[in-house]
Design an enzyme around this catalytic site. Structure first.
Site, mmCIF file in Angstrom:
data_model
loop_
_atom_site.group_PDB
_atom_site.id
_atom_site.type_symbol
_atom_site.label_atom_id
_atom_site.label_comp_id
_atom_site.label_asym_id
_atom_site.label_seq_id
_atom_site.Cartn_x
_atom_site.Cartn_y
_atom_site.Cartn_z
ATOM 1 N N HIS A 235 -15.464 1.611 -30.221
ATOM 2 C CA HIS A 235 -15.937 1.890 -31.304
ATOM 3 C C HIS A 235 -17.242 3.059 -31.212
ATOM 4 O O HIS A 235 -17.800 3.025 -29.731
ATOM 5 C CB HIS A 235 -16.234 0.734 -31.282
ATOM 6 C CG HIS A 235 -15.086 0.044 -32.022
ATOM 7 N ND1 HIS A 235 -15.219 -1.909 -31.325
ATOM 8 C CD2 HIS A 235 -14.459 -0.191 -32.392
ATOM 9 C CE1 HIS A 235 -14.168 -2.257 -31.249
ATOM 10 N NE2 HIS A 235 -13.357 -1.116 -32.365
ATOM 11 N N GLY A 236 -17.334 3.605 -32.569
ATOM 12 C CA GLY A 236 -18.599 4.389 -32.390
ATOM 13 C C GLY A 236 -18.358 5.981 -32.262
ATOM 14 O O GLY A 236 -17.311 6.421 -32.682
ATOM 15 N N GLY B 159 -10.660 2.541 -33.402
ATOM 16 C CA GLY B 159 -11.835 3.593 -32.971
ATOM 17 C C GLY B 159 -11.534 5.262 -33.538
ATOM 18 O O GLY B 159 -11.569 5.595 -32.686
ATOM 19 N N ASP C 174 -12.949 -8.219 -40.253
ATOM 20 C CA ASP C 174 -12.386 -7.110 -38.784
ATOM 21 C C ASP C 174 -12.904 -7.879 -37.897
ATOM 22 O O ASP C 174 -13.779 -8.388 -37.959
ATOM 23 C CB ASP C 174 -13.241 -5.430 -39.094
ATOM 24 C CG ASP C 174 -13.117 -4.204 -38.174
ATOM 25 O OD1 ASP C 174 -11.371 -4.663 -37.255
ATOM 26 O OD2 ASP C 174 -13.364 -3.233 -37.805
ATOM 27 N N HIS C 175 -12.521 -7.512 -36.666
ATOM 28 C CA HIS C 175 -12.729 -8.525 -34.921
ATOM 29 C C HIS C 175 -13.681 -9.354 -35.115
ATOM 30 O O HIS C 175 -15.362 -9.235 -34.735
ATOM 31 C CB HIS C 175 -13.996 -6.587 -34.556
ATOM 32 C CG HIS C 175 -13.445 -5.967 -33.692
ATOM 33 N ND1 HIS C 175 -13.169 -5.700 -32.746
ATOM 34 C CD2 HIS C 175 -13.060 -4.462 -34.362
ATOM 35 C CE1 HIS C 175 -12.014 -5.205 -32.813
ATOM 36 N NE2 HIS C 175 -12.478 -4.294 -32.943
ATOM 37 N N THR D 104 -17.127 4.461 -38.136
ATOM 38 C CA THR D 104 -18.403 4.548 -38.522
ATOM 39 C C THR D 104 -18.377 5.584 -38.956
ATOM 40 O O THR D 104 -19.516 6.787 -39.481
ATOM 41 C CB THR D 104 -18.199 5.395 -37.019
ATOM 42 O OG1 THR D 104 -18.618 4.221 -35.259
ATOM 43 C CG2 THR D 104 -19.846 6.259 -36.206
#
Length: 292
Positions: free
Chosen positions: A178-179, A207, A81-82, A231
């Site tokens: 995100h988060g 997200g 990821d990312h 998350t």
């Protein structure tokens, strides 16, 4: 056998559901997430952050994944990821993962396109898929990302760059972050519909934690077929551990394996309803037939 991320996401797009793409932290969360997929007979994409790769190591993570997914009745892919770091991509390509997300959202468009094309050529030569992100999804996750929108492009530009680079999946900005959400996000399912009209490549929603079942349904109806969850795993994991430690402290009984069971149950319990909301339950056999 490690499944193809792009093949799973294409099947989701063709059949009107989204594949859960779940970030895990260790073998405990990995096995819990896999258990959720097996329980619901759903295809699954296991994701690992650059931070996790650096802290645990590519070789150990690869071995953990292969052990946890051997002899399964559901197809599971392994995805980085990312990742803006080409050296980490080199490692996972060599290790034979399913796919990488090359995050070029901190580069200008010319550089992002050039480097994405290079990563695609490298990954495809080794049999891996590439998810492309050239406009950043807001939010910092595991040390990667930005709380500021750095680059934004038209859906036409996104589709054209994907055509030129050969990327397999696209991660556009869709109003998510995100988060954990502190306020209601302004979601953009119509942007998915516009992009889906220009490309047949799977479209990824980042997200996902904190969105409602109706939000997911709107994005999936518009064309999203891979939804990222991170998350929710972290929160379930840490809250279960904290609750167990509170009881252990009260009773002065310290038994790590019992805490591991509590954590695994919490993570699995957090993922099961999301898999159901994504419409992925029951699709494992159909995917296996389609991609065989």
């Amino acid at each position: 056998m490690i499944a193809s991320t792009a093949a799973l996401a294409r099947h989701g797009r063709e059949h009107g559901y989204a594949v859960p793409a779940v970030n895990v932290l260790d073998d405990l969360s990995l096995r819990a997430v896999v258990a959720a997929a097996v329980h619901l007979q759903a295809p699954l994409i296991v994701q690992l952050s650059v931070k996790t790769v650096r802290s645990t190591g590519t070789e150990l993570l690869t071995s953990m994944f292969r052990y946890a997914t051997r002899d399964l009745t559901v197809p599971v892919a392994l995805h980085l990821d990312h990742c803006p770091d080409r050296s980490v991509i080199d490692e996972v390509v060599a290790a034979g993962w399913s796919s990488v997300l090359f995050d070029a959202s901190d580069r200008d468009l010319v550089t992002a396109e050039r480097e994405t094309a290079e990563v695609v050529a490298q990954a495809h030569a080794a049999g891996l898929d590439v998810e492309s992100e050239i406009e950043n999804i807001v939010g910092v996750e595991d040390g990667v990302g930005s709380d500021v929108a750095l680059h934004a492009y038209s859906v036409e530009q996104l589709a054209e760059v994907a055509d030129r680079t050969g990327a397999d999946l696209l991660a556009p900005q869709l109003g998510t972050a995100h988060g954990e959400y502190r306020a209601r996000p302004v979601l953009l399912p119509e942007r998915v519909r516009e992009l889906a009209a220009l490309t047949d490549r799977p479209i990824v929603l980042h997200g996902g934690t904190g969105l409602s079942a109706d939000d997911f349904a709107a994005f999936i109806a518009a064309g999203v077929s891979k939804i990222n969850i991170s998350t929710a795993v972290k929160v379930a994991y840490m809250r279960a551990a904290a609750a167990h430690l509170d009881v252990a402290r009260e009773r002065d009984k310290w038994d790590p394996p019992s805490m591991f069971r509590d954590v695994a149950a919490a993570v699995e319990g957090a993922i099961v309803p999301l898999v159901e909301q994504f419409g992925a339950a029951g699709h494992a056999r159909g995917v296996a037939r389609a991609v065989r």
